[in-house]
Design an enzyme around this catalytic site. Structure first.
Site, short mmCIF file in Angstrom:
data_model
loop_
_atom_site.label_atom_id
_atom_site.label_comp_id
_atom_site.label_asym_id
_atom_site.label_seq_id
_atom_site.Cartn_x
_atom_site.Cartn_y
_atom_site.Cartn_z
N HIS A 28 0.82 -1.22 0.00
CA HIS A 28 0.00 0.00 0.00
C HIS A 28 0.85 1.27 0.00
CE1 HIS A 28 -3.50 2.44 1.81
NE2 HIS A 28 -3.94 1.96 0.67
N LYS A 35 3.23 4.49 -1.04
CA LYS A 35 3.22 5.48 -2.12
C LYS A 35 4.50 6.31 -2.02
CE LYS A 35 -1.45 4.83 -1.52
NZ LYS A 35 -2.09 4.12 -0.40
N ASP A 68 16.16 11.46 -8.89
CA ASP A 68 17.61 11.63 -8.73
C ASP A 68 18.08 11.40 -7.30
OD1 ASP A 68 18.11 12.06 -11.40
OD2 ASP A 68 18.13 14.25 -11.27
N LYS A 106 -4.20 10.47 5.35
CA LYS A 106 -3.87 9.68 6.54
C LYS A 106 -2.91 10.52 7.39
CE LYS A 106 -4.13 6.64 2.79
NZ LYS A 106 -5.51 6.32 2.79
N ASP A 143 -0.03 17.18 19.93
CA ASP A 143 0.43 18.33 20.72
C ASP A 143 0.88 19.50 19.85
OD1 ASP A 143 -0.10 16.87 22.99
OD2 ASP A 143 1.98 16.25 23.31
#
Length: 520
Positions: A175, A177, A182, A417, A422
């Site tokens: 999953h 990504k 370079d 996601k 804090d």
């Protein structure tokens, strides 16, 4: 039994038998390769060096990419500027206008002498063997499919159905990504390569977030890519797409990508006031925030059938540890939220310590995974009992969505996601707060120590998303929950879940009874 029904059953049986005979090719050669290191003389290396403060050396340069159009423009700009290497790792590269344009830009880079490595999870690649084989037929390009299904024909559902004899293996998906140019500039986060991730889909678009990175953290990300690329789970596409000649495949790819829309334009500034990446590369310096950051990534061995990975997975545990460290506030955005035992324990500890927790997820009206939403709905009451402030994204479109996340008429679906702790710590990556990401999928996240970036994300969620969400709360004076929204100064209270008809609830209950929560 009618002849028609008999023929259908006979065909299904025949396909099942044939699928049962299908197997992955043996003796596959996977030449080992590593991220490019001879990149000091490239333009992107000069841009990265100019964009990152030399002292202290352990800090990296980071920039959020909240707008889909700018996130796509950034990838294209990096691909066009690359001189030595491009490494791309995605759960999905769709065969649509965005996917074809993306692959065409990578082919153009290869034509300039850039080494291109593309690693794609095989599950969503149904019907793409010819496209990807044609792409890989160009000099300088390699494509590998992660944990491929032996069944190569048919839709995603059909391929899974006829691979059920290998369910323990095919259930484990990559999953991650990641896009690296370079070996010095990288983009990671929640977006796959498809129209709906970049505001190009009319029915619905995903509200998502990526991070552009430069500095020492990029070396950590390239090491993650290399581990997956050289894994025994990664199969070169030419060993899977058999029966397609190299010349025919290359001609097919060039023909179908020639007409792909070349729209990579982006607004002058995004919702954070940031300009596009391409012009900044041309100017020789990208505006980045300096911060300490670490990569948290699952091992590709998590895809081993029956592999006993660490309970909840490395990335899930990293995020839960971050939440557990909170002193005052936790803000979570996840498109699917199906907490396990430890997540509920962490939330209970937060409540005991007077830590304010807010969770934002999709409503039934905006989710693209109703079954996962049903799994989450089982926990709503328990979450409220732990004093969690719970928000579900409302359906609807407005002018703001047209600027930040897609066309005016499209439905926005949460896909980012994120976790902010804090107002100092930020987690951003590919992992959903659900059981599938914890146990079955491989994931990668960045954990960032930056009050500036954490405040940017918190501001986007609180100022842009929460006002467009239902607040879910316990019904005063009696058992049950209600959905509350604001229309101007008026509070609108719904006692029934929006878009949850009796028939729909019944269907989901029946399906949920047959699906283990660990698969959601």
């Amino acid at each position: 039994m009618s002849n028609r029904v008999f023929r259908i059953l006979a065909l299904l049986l025949m396909f099942a038998v044939l699928a049962g005979c299908a197997s992955l090719p043996p003796g596959v050669e996977r030449p080992v390769s590593q991220a490019a290191t001879d990149v000091a003389d490239t333009r992107l290396a000069a841009v990265a060096a100019a964009s990152v403060d030399a002292e202290p050396p352990h800090l990296s340069g980071l920039r959020l990419l909240p707008a889909g159009d700018q996130a796509f423009e950034a990838r294209i700009a990096l691909a066009r500027a690359a001189e030595k290497s491009i490494d791309a790792q995605y759960y999905q590269i769709a065969d649509d206008a965005t996917g074809r344009q993306f692959l065409r830009e990578l082919r153009n880079a290869a034509d300039r002498g850039v080494r291109v490595r593309v690693l794609v999870d095989d599950l969503q690649a149904a019907g793409q063997d010819a496209l990807l084989a044609g792409f890989a037929a160009h000099p300088g390009i390699e494509v590998r499919m992660f944990n491929p299904l032996a069944v190569r024909e048919g839709s995603v559902g059909a391929r899974v159905f006829f691979s059920m004899n290998e369910f323990s293996r095919i259930n484990r998906r990559m999953h991650n990504k990641l896009f690296v140019a370079d070996s010095v500039l990288a983009i990671s986060g929640g977006r796959n390569i498809a129209d709906e991730y970049f505001g190009r889909s009319e029915p619905a678009n995903f509200i998502d977030m990526d991070m552009l990175s430069a500095g020492p953290v990029v070396a950590e990300m390239t090491a993650v890519f290399d581990a997956y690329w050289n894994s025994p789970h990664a199969y070169p596409i030419e060993h899977l797409a058999t029966g397609i000649s190299t010349e025919a495949a290359r001609w097919h790819f060039d023909r179908i990508t020639a007409s792909a829309a070349a729209s990579d334009a982006a607004p002058a500034r995004d919702s954070l006031g940031q300009t596009s990446i391409g012009p900044q590369i041309a100017a020789g310096r990208i505006q980045l925030q300096m911060a300490a950051v670490r990569v948290v990534a699952d091992s590709p061995r998590k895809a081993d059938p029956g592999h006993e990975s660490l309970a909840d997975g490395v990335v899930m545990n990293g995020n839960l540890d971050l939440m557990q460290s909170a002193h005052s506030e936790v803000l979570i955005a996840s498109p699917y939220f199906v907490p396990g035992r430890r997540t509920m324990e962490v939330l209970q500890q937060a409540a005991d310590n007077q830590v304010h927790v807010s969770i934002m997820t999709n409503s039934l009206a905006t989710t693209d995974e109703p079954l996962a939403h049903f799994g989450y709905a089982r926990y709503r009451q328990a979450l409220l009992e732990r004093r969690v402030a719970l928000y579900e994204l409302m359906p609807g479109d407005d002018e703001h969505e047209a600027h930040a996340d897609g066309p005016h008429a499209s439905l926005g679906r949460l896909h980012a996601k994120l976790a902010v702790v804090d107002r100092r710590w930020l987690s951003i990556g590919s992992m959903n707060m659900d059981r599938r990401s914890a146990n079955a999928n491989t994931e990668m996240s960045l954990i960032v120590d930056s009050p500036a970036l954490a405040s940017q994300v918190a501001g986007l969620l609180r100022n842009d998303r929460l006002p467009r969400s239902y607040q879910v709360r316990s019904t005063p004076g009696r058992q049950g929950i209600e959905w509350v929204s604001q229309r101007g100064k008026e509070e609108v209270v719904l006692s029934q879940e929006p878009n949850a008809t009796a028939a729909r609830r019944l269907r989901l209950q029946m399906l949920a009874a047959m699906v283990d929560e660990e698969l959601l």
